[in-house]
Design a protein around this motif. Sequence first.
Motif, PDB file in Angstrom:
ATOM      1  N   ASN A 181     -59.870 -38.492  23.537  1.00 57.14           N
ATOM      2  CA  ASN A 181     -58.903 -38.117  24.573  1.00 57.14           C
ATOM      3  C   ASN A 181     -59.621 -37.439  25.742  1.00 57.14           C
ATOM      4  OD1 ASN A 181     -59.146 -35.250  24.114  1.00 57.14           O
ATOM      5  ND2 ASN A 181     -57.804 -35.477  22.328  1.00 57.14           N
ATOM      6  N   PRO A 182     -58.962 -37.339  26.877  1.00 61.92           N
ATOM      7  CA  PRO A 182     -59.645 -36.826  28.076  1.00 61.92           C
ATOM      8  C   PRO A 182     -60.148 -35.390  27.919  1.00 61.92           C
ATOM      9  CG  PRO A 182     -57.590 -37.923  28.661  1.00 61.92           C
ATOM     10  CD  PRO A 182     -57.606 -37.819  27.174  1.00 61.92           C
ATOM     11  N   GLN A 183     -59.492 -34.581  27.062  1.00 59.45           N
ATOM     12  CA  GLN A 183     -59.916 -33.188  26.904  1.00 59.45           C
ATOM     13  C   GLN A 183     -61.338 -33.110  26.365  1.00 59.45           C
ATOM     14  OE1 GLN A 183     -56.673 -34.172  25.540  1.00 59.45           O
ATOM     15  NE2 GLN A 183     -56.016 -33.728  27.634  1.00 59.45           N
ATOM     16  N   VAL A 184     -61.688 -34.033  25.498  1.00 60.19           N
ATOM     17  CA  VAL A 184     -63.059 -34.025  24.971  1.00 60.19           C
ATOM     18  C   VAL A 184     -64.038 -34.295  26.120  1.00 60.19           C
ATOM     19  CG1 VAL A 184     -64.685 -35.150  23.407  1.00 60.19           C
ATOM     20  CG2 VAL A 184     -62.342 -34.694  22.650  1.00 60.19           C
ATOM     21  N   GLY A 185     -63.702 -35.260  26.933  1.00 60.77           N
ATOM     22  CA  GLY A 185     -64.558 -35.550  28.091  1.00 60.77           C
ATOM     23  C   GLY A 185     -64.704 -34.350  29.003  1.00 60.77           C
ATOM     24  N   GLU A 186     -63.625 -33.644  29.199  1.00 58.91           N
ATOM     25  CA  GLU A 186     -63.682 -32.458  30.066  1.00 58.91           C
ATOM     26  C   GLU A 186     -64.588 -31.385  29.473  1.00 58.91           C
ATOM     27  OE1 GLU A 186     -59.555 -31.397  30.477  1.00 58.91           O
ATOM     28  OE2 GLU A 186     -59.095 -33.324  31.432  1.00 58.91           O
ATOM     29  N   ARG A 187     -64.540 -31.238  28.153  1.00 58.87           N
ATOM     30  CA  ARG A 187     -65.406 -30.237  27.527  1.00 58.87           C
ATOM     31  C   ARG A 187     -66.882 -30.622  27.665  1.00 58.87           C
ATOM     32  NH1 ARG A 187     -60.993 -29.352  23.813  1.00 58.87           N
ATOM     33  NH2 ARG A 187     -61.597 -31.149  22.586  1.00 58.87           N
ATOM     34  N   ILE A 188     -67.172 -31.917  27.552  1.00 63.08           N
ATOM     35  CA  ILE A 188     -68.562 -32.363  27.749  1.00 63.08           C
ATOM     36  C   ILE A 188     -69.021 -31.995  29.160  1.00 63.08           C
ATOM     37  CG2 ILE A 188     -70.106 -34.368  27.862  1.00 63.08           C
ATOM     38  CD1 ILE A 188     -68.163 -35.799  25.893  1.00 63.08           C
ATOM     39  N   ASP A 189     -68.159 -32.282  30.130  1.00 67.73           N
ATOM     40  CA  ASP A 189     -68.533 -32.033  31.522  1.00 67.73           C
ATOM     41  C   ASP A 189     -68.679 -30.545  31.809  1.00 67.73           C
ATOM     42  OD1 ASP A 189     -68.511 -34.752  31.945  1.00 67.73           O
ATOM     43  OD2 ASP A 189     -66.406 -34.781  32.587  1.00 67.73           O
ATOM     44  N   ALA A 190     -67.894 -29.722  31.123  1.00 67.62           N
ATOM     45  CA  ALA A 190     -67.927 -28.288  31.396  1.00 67.62           C
ATOM     46  C   ALA A 190     -69.066 -27.582  30.670  1.00 67.62           C
ATOM     47  CB  ALA A 190     -66.588 -27.651  30.981  1.00 67.62           C
ATOM     48  N   ALA A 191     -69.639 -28.259  29.670  1.00 70.12           N
ATOM     49  CA  ALA A 191     -70.623 -27.578  28.822  1.00 70.12           C
ATOM     50  C   ALA A 191     -71.841 -27.121  29.607  1.00 70.12           C
ATOM     51  CB  ALA A 191     -71.048 -28.490  27.668  1.00 70.12           C
ATOM     52  N   GLY A 192     -72.201 -27.889  30.611  1.00 66.51           N
ATOM     53  CA  GLY A 192     -73.401 -27.565  31.389  1.00 66.51           C
ATOM     54  C   GLY A 192     -73.337 -26.205  32.046  1.00 66.51           C
ATOM     55  N   ALA A 193     -72.140 -25.743  32.328  1.00 68.38           N
ATOM     56  CA  ALA A 193     -71.993 -24.451  32.997  1.00 68.38           C
ATOM     57  C   ALA A 193     -72.250 -23.283  32.052  1.00 68.38           C
ATOM     58  CB  ALA A 193     -70.585 -24.336  33.589  1.00 68.38           C
ATOM     59  N   LEU A 194     -72.297 -23.562  30.752  1.00 66.23           N
ATOM     60  CA  LEU A 194     -72.429 -22.470  29.778  1.00 66.23           C
ATOM     61  C   LEU A 194     -73.871 -22.015  29.609  1.00 66.23           C
ATOM     62  CD1 LEU A 194     -69.995 -23.933  27.078  1.00 66.23           C
ATOM     63  CD2 LEU A 194     -69.557 -21.950  28.553  1.00 66.23           C
ATOM     64  N   GLY A 195     -74.825 -22.866  29.920  1.00 64.35           N
ATOM     65  CA  GLY A 195     -76.227 -22.478  29.734  1.00 64.35           C
ATOM     66  C   GLY A 195     -77.129 -23.598  30.221  1.00 64.35           C
ATOM     67  N   GLU A 196     -78.391 -23.468  29.859  1.00 68.53           N
ATOM     68  CA  GLU A 196     -79.370 -24.483  30.272  1.00 68.53           C
ATOM     69  C   GLU A 196     -79.174 -25.743  29.435  1.00 68.53           C
ATOM     70  OE1 GLU A 196     -84.164 -25.309  29.946  1.00 68.53           O
ATOM     71  OE2 GLU A 196     -83.421 -23.263  29.678  1.00 68.53           O
ATOM     72  N   VAL A 197     -79.038 -26.872  30.094  1.00 68.85           N
ATOM     73  CA  VAL A 197     -78.795 -28.124  29.382  1.00 68.85           C
ATOM     74  C   VAL A 197     -80.118 -28.696  28.885  1.00 68.85           C
ATOM     75  CG1 VAL A 197     -77.932 -30.491  29.570  1.00 68.85           C
ATOM     76  CG2 VAL A 197     -76.687 -28.608  30.658  1.00 68.85           C
ATOM     77  N   ALA A 198     -80.259 -28.782  27.574  1.00 73.58           N
ATOM     78  CA  ALA A 198     -81.469 -29.357  26.993  1.00 73.58           C
ATOM     79  C   ALA A 198     -81.373 -30.866  26.906  1.00 73.58           C
ATOM     80  CB  ALA A 198     -81.703 -28.781  25.601  1.00 73.58           C
ATOM     81  N   LEU A 199     -80.175 -31.337  26.732  1.00 73.00           N
ATOM     82  CA  LEU A 199     -79.930 -32.784  26.679  1.00 73.00           C
ATOM     83  C   LEU A 199     -78.611 -33.051  27.377  1.00 73.00           C
ATOM     84  CD1 LEU A 199     -80.663 -35.649  25.453  1.00 73.00           C
ATOM     85  CD2 LEU A 199     -79.113 -35.039  23.572  1.00 73.00           C
ATOM     86  N   PRO A 200     -78.657 -33.756  28.516  1.00 72.31           N
ATOM     87  CA  PRO A 200     -77.389 -34.057  29.194  1.00 72.31           C
ATOM     88  C   PRO A 200     -76.685 -35.215  28.498  1.00 72.31           C
ATOM     89  CG  PRO A 200     -79.214 -34.971  30.412  1.00 72.31           C
ATOM     90  CD  PRO A 200     -79.820 -34.277  29.224  1.00 72.31           C
ATOM     91  N   SER A 201     -75.385 -35.250  28.648  1.00 72.20           N
ATOM     92  CA  SER A 201     -74.613 -36.368  28.116  1.00 72.20           C
ATOM     93  C   SER A 201     -74.697 -37.532  29.078  1.00 72.20           C
ATOM     94  CB  SER A 201     -73.152 -35.929  27.948  1.00 72.20           C
ATOM     95  OG  SER A 201     -72.360 -37.030  27.566  1.00 72.20           O
ATOM     96  N   ARG A 202     -74.791 -38.726  28.534  1.00 72.10           N
ATOM     97  CA  ARG A 202     -74.713 -39.899  29.422  1.00 72.10           C
ATOM     98  C   ARG A 202     -73.561 -40.775  28.979  1.00 72.10           C
ATOM     99  NH1 ARG A 202     -76.947 -44.980  27.820  1.00 72.10           N
ATOM    100  NH2 ARG A 202     -77.839 -44.893  25.718  1.00 72.10           N
TER     101      ARG A 202
END
Lengths: 573, 573
Positions: B410-431
């Motif tokens: 569902n779209p909420q999962v996608g939104e959480r993926i997109d928001a995760a980067g703001a929480l800290g340093e991204v070691a692996l980005p989602s593609r």
Amino acid sequence: MTAAPAGSPGSPVTSPVQLLERHRATLDHALEAIRSREYWSPHPEHPKAYGEGGSLSAGQGKEAFDALRGRRFEVEGQPGTDGWAATEASPYGIAMGIEYPHPDIYALLPAMRLAMPAWREAGPETRAAVCLEILARISARTHEFAHAVMHTSGQAFMMAFQAGGPHAQDRGMEAVAYAYVEQVRTPDTAEWSKPQGKRDPINLTKHFTAVGRGISLLVGCNTFPTWNGYPGFFASLATGNPVLVKPHPRAVLPLALTVRIAREVLREAGFDPNLVALAAEQEGEGIARELAMRSEIRLIDYTGSSAFGDWLEANAPQAQVFTEKSGVNTVVIDSTGDYQGMLGNLAFSLSLYSGQMCTTPQNLLLPRGGIETDEGDKSYDEVVDDLAAAVGKLLGDDARANALLGAIVNPQVGERIDAAGALGEVALPSRSVDNPDFPGATVRTPVIVKLDAAKPEAESGYMTECFGPVSFAVAVDSTEDAVTLLRRTIREKGAMTVAGYTTSPDVERLIENACLDECAQLSLNLTGGVYVNQTAAFSDFHGSGGNPAANAALCDGAFVANRFRTVEVRRPA
Amino acid sequence: MTAAPAGSPGSPVTSPVQLLERHRATLDHALEAIRSREYWSPHPEHPKAYGEGGSLSAGQGKEAFDALRGRRFEVEGQPGTDGWAATEASPYGIAMGIEYPHPDIYALLPAMRLAMPAWREAGPETRAAVCLEILARISARTHEFAHAVMHTSGQAFMMAFQAGGPHAQDRGMEAVAYAYVEQVRTPDTAEWSKPQGKRDPINLTKHFTAVGRGISLLVGCNTFPTWNGYPGFFASLATGNPVLVKPHPRAVLPLALTVRIAREVLREAGFDPNLVALAAEQEGEGIARELAMRSEIRLIDYTGSSAFGDWLEANAPQAQVFTEKSGVNTVVIDSTGDYQGMLGNLAFSLSLYSGQMCTTPQNLLLPRGGIETDEGDKSYDEVVDDLAAAVGKLLGDDARANALLGAIVNPQVGERIDAAGALGEVALPSRSVDNPDFPGATVRTPVIVKLDAAKPEAESGYMTECFGPVSFAVAVDSTEDAVTLLRRTIREKGAMTVAGYTTSPDVERLIENACLDECAQLSLNLTGGVYVNQTAAFSDFHGSGGNPAANAALCDGAFVANRFRTVEVRRPA
């Protein structure tokens, strides 16, 4: 090398291995009994069976009880005592004067938590053996417990002896057996090997551990402190949980003795005695309410009023709550092939412990057109009069009346007896009986009141629990009408027991179906030496857990299964 | 006389006796499996195992699924339909367009209640056999269910096939086995004979009947409609309760098919098909809330958010409530003797079904000073980078990525993926990954974010469940520090799974003790083809029931014991 002498400091007098050897056969008997539900008990019912092999004789039990009175009851080593509480008053009028430790729960609860890991590691079998040793030591002191139960509950001596002694111990052992079997359904270890076609299988080693939920709170009752207390006490302890015992303020001694014995056994077996602790309270303090909402309390066993039971169920969401509350027990009288047997059986049921049992019948539903019996048709009035006469005859002799009735446990029961006459026509008035041994005892015979279900105002009488020796002979249109009222009574008010008398297989089926649909325990056509208010451990279920009178039954899988959880640790083999 | 031909009106096609003969051996296997907890399953995992002996082949399953789309899904004979609801949208973007019956619960619930007595009288063995026949017919249609699960949950086909098919069926059968054994612990009949010294013994005949509690409500979930639904469904049905199935509005089909098959089997076996019914709802209607508070609903099984699970536990006091909610799953990484195996195993666990499993690890606790491995010491940064690389490699090929990830539910999962980067340093980005077969699917690879437990602001990230393919590599001071955080996380947030990697027996013991104390299921040093997010029925417990993530485990005695009560009828022998 020689082993350290038994009893030397630091060495357990009774090692877990010794306890297992001592009690394994008894545990196996108990396991077989709960499977077959045939008659079994390891605890003799007769007072004369005690006095040898380390058990107290009648005289020794009386002495031991008297030695407890008028002094402080120390619980050796229990941490966090911030005062003392003396709240008991014997219904027989003798002075108790025993002071019990009042807990500082901020010190006591953490100490109890600390005891958990070693108790978890002991495993189900050792825990069962320790519990059975506790029960064996309680059993050896049955004569002492009999006086303790008598002078807190008001039960007559023989009943206090049997119900407070062997029958309570049976119920405790039954709980240990259920707890044991539930925990060992899952093995300690499993080797799991999943085929992968042509590749090597995947192999995992899995360990399973039963872990207690946390501290278990036992909220004791006034009338059956041991009988109603032991199932929860032993079920929780056997499944790995520390047990904090909060007795009823007027029935502390039987459970205080239990705590002391349990701590002694735990200490000797090398466990932390703080697995069991006593929380006495001042009258009216309401410590159970405070404890029930503490996060450390994860299990609660309660017997008492519906008001507080319902409160516990609603307000202690962190805990598994097991309650036995109040209900309205019904007898459906359709017909009988043994009129005198029925009258005698019912008269005894109504009289035993002055009806102060959660299992005593309250409503006797009788067709207003009368019933068929082996002595011919009997009208509603005749049956009620004959029952009244049977009760009168049973209790006509004061000595016998005292031995059967015991004493009224508290003034509220007496008030209900006095008020019952206003509810309808009194078929049998209550009389006061003198007790020459205990002049301070209040002893009352049962009152039977006639009510008519056709009169709406009667409902407030028979549809309310009237705890004590008050029963209602309720006239109904027919047996079908009686069964309809039975169904409604169980559903709305709950019932610990239902009884029925009929010679008709169709009516039997009607009553049975009502009890199956509404989930109540049924006794049919009891005319001899078994009474509807009595249940035997290992065979009979006490309560069903499926109607408002109780949310659990004594004792079944559901009574123990949620007192622990199973933690699995898996790793590559 | 000749018997009526099979299938003639009014005669059951499949009598209870036939069903018992057909399934008794399977039931016995299941009973042995839950005792030994060794590997066992009667349901083949491989798609090619189907297509013979009456089961649908891959092509037939696809055809059957396609034939369901774009039309009304009738539930034959179900009373009280007041409208139709079509709420599904395939995460793969294909049109579903299936309308399901919306219930008039005032008509449906009473009809379900009426079905209870005959189901009660059937007894535990017949109920088990009927349940196993339902499972056998579901198994035969595994290929059809695979598409139904895939296009409602977003799981990739192979996972939908296995987890939604054989693994779910295993869990259902496990529940049947537990329910059966729990009910037959008490015999149907006991002859009780109590010695009376020189007098005749007292003899009673006792009958024991398992009675269901009432209507059971299954509140289904979006991600694992069958796997999470079958345990409660079959546990309740096997213990004598009608089951009302309320699927998640976006995952109706798998449970609707289940209802239809169950009703077909019940009807053929001569029982009222209304023992199982479907309650579809409009999106956002909140029918589960309304149903949960109805007095007829006595059992509730729920998988989903903690918010609604907590609400159910607090607001349906008339019901036994079994919940699986959310939690924060932790991996403690102390050291490893198989660095590549660990990385590969974790990479798979994080990727499977895009982390949309209640068992997917979220927090990877790593000492900031690094860890010892068979490839030498690795710094915190190296481990995180190597794990990111392992995930990247695992999902580098789009076809393989699609087969492993499935679609975002569902779209909420996608939104959480997109928001995760703001929480800290991204070691692996989602593609985003293209799915050539289903261009409408949203397919995302996992994101790994670095957080430091020493920074207070990081806590709001790792101490909150972030459902979906988001994990946090949390730097901690030491392994001891990790275990302290693990304990707090389980206690405060709950955990369905815990994993640990260490070569030290002392650290193993430390992690084990934390899981035993806080009641969480632990997997140690998984480096091969078993993943922390997977549990096998008959052997592994799913959840513990002892921490905030779930109040029950799949499957143990506690999961079934309180779904029925035992009613005793005793009479003189």
